[in-house]
Scaffold this active site. Structure first.
Site, PDB file in Angstrom:
ATOM      1  N   ASP A 159     -46.500-110.537 -34.933  1.00  0.00           N
ATOM      2  CA  ASP A 159     -45.198-109.587 -34.629  1.00  0.00           C
ATOM      3  C   ASP A 159     -45.507-108.238 -35.033  1.00  0.00           C
ATOM      4  O   ASP A 159     -46.972-108.027 -35.436  1.00  0.00           O
ATOM      5  CB  ASP A 159     -44.806-110.370 -36.111  1.00  0.00           C
ATOM      6  CG  ASP A 159     -42.883-109.840 -36.504  1.00  0.00           C
ATOM      7  OD1 ASP A 159     -42.578-108.551 -36.089  1.00  0.00           O
ATOM      8  OD2 ASP A 159     -42.245-109.775 -37.631  1.00  0.00           O
TER       9      ASP A 159
HETATM   10  C1  BGC Z   1     -39.570-107.399 -37.661  1.00  0.00           C
HETATM   11  C2  BGC Z   1     -39.309-108.760 -35.954  1.00  0.00           C
HETATM   12  C3  BGC Z   1     -39.423-107.485 -35.057  1.00  0.00           C
HETATM   13  C4  BGC Z   1     -40.161-106.197 -35.019  1.00  0.00           C
HETATM   14  C5  BGC Z   1     -39.998-104.607 -34.795  1.00  0.00           C
HETATM   15  C6  BGC Z   1     -40.785-106.629 -37.948  1.00  0.00           C
HETATM   16  O1  BGC Z   1     -40.419-106.206 -38.680  1.00  0.00           O
HETATM   17  O2  BGC Z   1     -39.569-109.024 -38.503  1.00  0.00           O
HETATM   18  O3  BGC Z   1     -38.699-109.261 -36.032  1.00  0.00           O
HETATM   19  O4  BGC Z   1     -38.994-107.776 -33.545  1.00  0.00           O
HETATM   20  O5  BGC Z   1     -40.521-105.998 -36.708  1.00  0.00           O
HETATM   21  O6  BGC Z   1     -39.101-104.633 -35.067  1.00  0.00           O
END
Ligand code: BGC
Length: 795
Positions: A256
Site C-alpha cells: 500500500d
Molecule cells: C490506499 C490504497 C490506494 C493507495 C493509492 C492508499 O492510501 O489505502 O487503497 O490504492 O492509497 O492511492
C-alpha cells in the site's frame, strides 16, 4: 553483465522505441539476466507516485507502466498525484462502490462491471487497477466500509473473484487489497491487529484465498497495519508462506502507498514492489544489504522477475489500445453502472399501509404513479454517490434521483431540500428551521413523500472511522416532522455502511437502502421506486439495532497501537446468531415486489470422505443441495437463495451457521425452478488451532436454505465420514482425555474405576493432567506407567 556480453542469449529486447504501440515486448528472463544489481533493486520501487521504474540503456529497454486507483472506477491523475483523492483525475465511469456491488450477490453482474472497468483501464494506458478491496466489515464504523463488499468471506471472495476475472479479461491487472486484517482506518498505518490464527484463517483470509485461487489477481496489495505485531509489508508468513506457498499466488505483491517501514525486511518477506517512489533511498538499502550479505541476491532476482513479468504481461493490451486509439463507450458504461446500482439497492421494508385515511392496504412501493409524489431531502438533488479518499472517481456524468424521477414520470414532483449536506447549497438566506418548515409543507400537500436521508461525506471516508452509526440529527428531525403531517413516507438511504434505523424506521412504511450508487445511482433509485426494476439486492452486512450490539464493540478501534479481535470468529451475523440477538435487518435480507416460496430442500452427500483439501469444483462436490424456488407473486423478480452450514457437534466452538453458497435466480410470475448448490469439503471444515490445518470432522452437519440468515426456509442434516480428530496424548493431557482415547481409553477407564473412583468423583479428577496423577502416584500410576501409556497411545 550487460546483454551484449551474454553469449548464448541474443538480444533481450525487441529493438524499437518505448512508446505505446511500438512493440515494447521483452523477454523477462533475458532482461533479468542482463540487469545489474542496482537495476534490479531499482525495479522494486516506483519511479513516481503511479509508475513502475523503467530501465532504458544500451540493449535493455523495459518501460515503466502505470498503476492507479481504484476499486469502482479509474482514478488516473493527470497531474499532482496523491493517495487521498485530493487532486483531479481523468473522467471515468464511477460504478457503484463495493458496498453496493456487494449487495447484488451477483457474480455474473460483477464480472460485467469488471470487464467495463478493465476496458477503461486499458484505454487509459493503465496496467493495473488498484482494487478490488475485500476486507471484512468488522465494525459498521470503519470509515472505508463503502470500499468493501461484505462482513462475510464467501460473499467477499466470490464477488471479488468475479471483479478480478472481469477486469483481467481485458488484458490489464488488478490489485487485491488490503492484505490483510485492515478493518479500520483509525491508526491504520501503525496499529497491530491482534487476531488468532483460526480467526484469520476462517474470517479475514479466506476471501483473499478464494480470489487468488479462482482468479489469480496480477497483484496483491499488502495493508498498512501490523498483524500480531508484524507489519503486513514485512510479514513472511503472510506474503510468502500463506499467499504463495499455500494458495499458489503467482503474481506480484505491491505495498500500500507508504506501507513499507523496513525495505530489506519487506523484500525478504516477499513484498516485491514498494510504492510510491522512495527517490532511490530504499533501492540503495536493498543493494547495500546484498553487498553486506544480509539479503540474498536470489531474493532480489525473484522480486525483480515479478516486476518484469507484470510489465511484460500488460504491454500487449496497452500497446494494442494505444495503437487503435481505443476509448470506451461512455453511455454503455453509464447504463451498466445504473443496472449495478439498482441491483445493489436493498428494499429493507415495504409494509402494507392499512386501508383507512392514509392507505389502501397496499405497500407504498412500487409507486403506482408519480401523481401526488413529493421529494424531500437535499440528497435527492445533490447525491452522495461514492466515498472519499483514494477511490474517488471523477465521473463522466452524474444522475440525481430528483431529476431522474421527474424525467421518468414527466411529472413535476415537488421538492424541498429539508436540510443541507456538506458542500450543498440549499439557497441563500435559508436556515435549518426554514428548510424544515418548507419540507413539512411540501410533505403535507403530497400523496406520498419520498424522504432522502443519508450520511454526509464528512461522516465516512478513507482515513478515519465514524464515531457513531446515526444519521445526522437534523435529518431524523426532518423525518419526524414530515411523518407527523403525512404518514405515507418512503425513506431512501444513501450511506456507505450500516446506519441506525431503530429509532425512526417505524415512521416510514417503506425503507430503501440505496447505499452509495455511483454516478448512475440517482436513476437506479428511481428505477426501483417506480418499479421499473424489481429490487433484488440483499444485505451483505447486518444492520444491528444498536452500535453497542456489534461484536467488535469495546474492541474497536483499539488503543495504544493494538486492536484486539476479541470476538474471534463471531463477526457479523455469526455473533448475532450465537447470541440469538435481535437485529434491525439481518444479513442476507432484502425484499422484492414479488414473493418466493421454497420447497423440497434436500442435501445429499456425494463424497462422504471429502476432506478440507477439496476446496474447488475440480474435486467435485462433497454435498449437493437442492431446492425449488417459485415466484408466487405477480411480477418477475430475482431471489437470492442462501445456503448456510452448521456443525453442531464439533469438538471446537463453531458459529451457529455460516454462508457457504448462494445463487441468484430470475423467475417469471408463477415460475418454479430447481436450484442445485454444491458444497466442497472445505465448506464443512474448520481451521484446527492446534493441528494448524483444515479439518472436516466426522458426523452431522446441518444445511439450511433460506432467504436470509434469519429467514431459513428448510434444512437437511447430512452425515460425513470425516476425521476423528485427536490430539496426541502428552503428559499434560487430562485424565478425561485419556479415558476418551480410542486406544488406551479402556485401559485408563479400568485404572480409574479399579482405583475406586466413583462416577460422581470423575468430575474432580477428570481435568487433572496425567503427569500430576503420576506424581501423586495415585492408584499405583507412576511416571513409568505414564511413559508406557503415552507410548501405547501415540504409536
Ligand atoms: C490506499 C490504497 C490506494 C493507495 C493509492 C492508499 O492510501 O489505502 O487503497 O490504492 O492509497 O492511492
Amino acid at each position: 553483465m550487460t546483454i551484449e556480453e551474454t553469449t548464448e542469449a541474443p538480444a533481450a529486447v525487441v529493438p524499437g522505441t518505448t512508446g505505446p504501440g511500438s512493440g515494447r515486448a521483452f523477454d523477462v528472463e533475458r532482461v533479468l539476466a542482463a540487469l545489474t544489481l542496482e537495476e534490479k533493486a531499482s525495479l522494486l520501487s516506483g519511479l513516481d507516485f503511479w509508475t513502475t521504474q523503467p530501465v532504458d540503456r544500451d540493449g535493455v529497454a523495459v518501460p515503466g507502466v502505470m498503476v492507479t486507483d481504484g476499486p469502482h472506477g479509474l482514478r488516473k491523475q493527470a497531474e499532482s498525484p496523491d493517495h487521498l483523492g485530493l487532486g483531479t483525475s481523468v473522467p471515468a465511469t464511477c460504478f457503484p462502490p463495493a458496498a453496493t456491488l456487494g449487495s447484488t450477490w451477483d457474480p455474473a453482474l460483477l464480472r460485467r462491471v469488471g470487464e467495463a472497468l478493465g476496458r477503461e483501464t486499458r484505454a487509459n494506458d493503465v496496467a493495473v487497477l488498484l482494487g478490488p478491496g475485500i476486507n471484512i466489515k468488522r465494525s459498521p464504523l470503519n470509515g472505508r466500509n463503502f470500499e468493501y463488499l461484505s462482513e462475510d468471506p464467501v460473499i467477499s471472495g466470490e464477488l471479488g473473484a468475479a471483479l478480478v476475472a472481469g477486469i483481467q479479461s481485458q488484458g490489464v491487472g488488478t490489485s487485491l487489497k488490503h492484505f490483510a486484517a485492515n478493518n479500520q482506518e483509525a491508526d491504520r498505518m501503525r496499529v497491530s491487529a491482534d487476531v488468532d490464527e483460526r480467526t484469520l484463517r476462517e474470517i479475514y483470509l479466506p476471501g483473499f484465498e478464494r480470489v487468488v485461487k479462482k482468479a489469480q489477481p496480477w497483484t496483491v496489495m499488502c495493508s498498512y497495519n501490523k498483524i500480531n505485531d508484524v507489519y503486513a509489508s514485512q510479514n513472511h508468513w503472510l506474503l510468502t508462506e500463506v499467499l504463495r506457498d499455500e494458495w499458489g499466488f503467482e503474481g506480484l505483491v505491491v505495498s500500500d502507498w507508504g506501507a513499507v517501514r523496513d525495505r530489506v525486511a519487506a523484500v525478504a518477506a516477499g513484498l516485491d514492489l514498494e510504492m510510491p517512489a522512495s527517490g532511490g533511498r530504499t533501492d540503495a538499502e536493498v543493494v547495500a544489504a546484498v553487498r553486506a550479505g544480509t539479503l540474498d541476491e536470489a531474493v532480489v532476482d525473484v522480486a525483480a522477475r515479478r516486476v518484469l513479468h507484470l510489465v511484460a504481461r500488460s504491454l500487449p493490451a496497452l500497446d494494442a489500445a494505444a495503437a487503435s486509439g481505443e476509448g470506451f463507450d461512455v453511455d454503455a458504461h453509464h447504463a451498466l453502472a445504473r443496472e449495478a446500482a439498482a441491483a445493489g439497492t436493498v428494499l429493507l421494508k415495504n409494509d402494507a399501509v392499512p386501508a383507512g385515511s392514509s392507505g389502501d392496504g397496499a405497500p407504498l412501493l412500487p409507486l403506482a404513479s408519480a401523481d401526488g409524489v413529493a421529494v424531500v431531502g437535499e440528497l435527492a438533488r445533490t447525491p452522495r454517490y461514492q466515498g472519499a479518499g483514494s477511490s474517488q472517481v471523477n465521473p463522466t456524468r452524474l444522475d440525481d434521483a430528483l431529476s431522474a424521477l421527474r424525467a421518468a414520470t414527466g411529472a413535476e414532483v415537488p421538492f424541498a431540500a429539508g436540510y443541507t449536506v456538506d458542500g450543498a447549497d440549499a439557497g441563500s438566506g435559508t436556515d435549518a428551521a426554514a428548510l424544515l418548515a418548507e419540507a413539512v409543507e411540501v410533505a403535507r400537500a403530497a400523496g406520498t413523500v419520498l424522504v432522502f436521508l443519508g450520511l454526509p461525506a464528512s461522516y465516512e471516508s478513507e482515513g478515519f472511522d465514524r464515531a457513531h452509526m446515526d444519521l445526522p440529527a437534523e435529518q431524523v428531525a426532518l423525518l419526524e416532522a414530515v411523518a407527523a403531517v403525512n404518514p405515507r413516507v418512503v425513506v431512501v438511504l444513501a450511506n456507505g455502511s450500516a446506519v441506525s434505523v431503530a429509532s425512526w424506521r417505524h415512521l416510514a412504511p417503506a425503507v430503501v437502502e440505496g447505499w452509495l450508487g455511483g454516478q448512475a445511482g440517482g436513476s437506479a433509485v428511481a428505477d426501483v421506486l417506480l418499479g421499473a426494476v424489481n429490487p433484488a439486492g440483499r444485505l451483505a452486512e447486518t444492520i444491528p439495532l444498536r452500535l453497542e450490539d456489534n461484536p467488535s464493540y469495546g474492541n474497536f478501534p483499539g488503543e495504544l497501537g493494538h486492536v484486539r479481535y476479541g470476538e474471534g470468529l463471531l463477526v457479523g451475523y455469526r455473533w448475532y446468531d450465537a447470541r440469538q440477538a435481535d437485529v434491525a435487518y439481518p444479513f442476507g435480507h432484502g425484499l422484492s415486489y414479488t414473493t418466493f416460496a421454497y420447497d423440497g430442500v434436500a442435501a445429499e452427500v456425494l463424497r462422504p470422505d471429502a476432506t478440507a483439501a477439496d476446496d474447488d469444483a475440480a474435486h467435485g462436490a462433497a454435498v449437493r443441495v437442492r431446492v425449488t424456488v417459485t415466484n408466487t407473486g405477480d411480477r418477475p423478480g430475482a431471489e437470492v437463495v442462501q445456503v448456510y452450514v452448521g456443525d453442531p457437534a464439533a469438538q471446537v466452538q463453531r458459529p451457529e451457521r455460516e454462508l457457504k453458497a448462494f445463487g441468484k435466480v430470475d423467475l417469471a410470475p408463477g415460475e418454479s425452478r430447481e436450484l442445485t448448490l454444491d458444497l466442497t469439503g472445505r465448506d464443512l471444515a474448520y481451521w484446527h488451532p492446534v493441528l494448524r490445518r483444515w479439518v472436516v470432522e466426522d458426523g452431522e452437519f446441518v444445511v439450511s436454505v433460506g432467504a436470509s440468515s434469519r429467514d431459513l426456509r428448510g434444512s437437511a442434516t447430512v452425515v460425513v465420514d470425516g476425521e476423528d480428530v485427536r490430539l496426541p496424548l502428552e503428559p499434560l493431557s487430562t485424565v478425561a482425555e485419556a479415558m476418551d482415547h480410542p486406544v488406551v481409553g479402556p485401559h485408563v477407564q479400568a485404572l480409574v474405576h479399579g482405583g475406586g473412583v466413583a462416577d460422581d468423583m470423575l468430575g474432580m479428577i477428570g481435568d487433572m493432567p496425567l503427569t500430576v496423577v503420576a506424581d501423586f502416584g495415585m492408584g499405583g500410576f507412576d511416571r513409568d506407567a505414564l511413559t508406557a501409556l503415552l507410548a501405547e497411545a501415540n504409536n
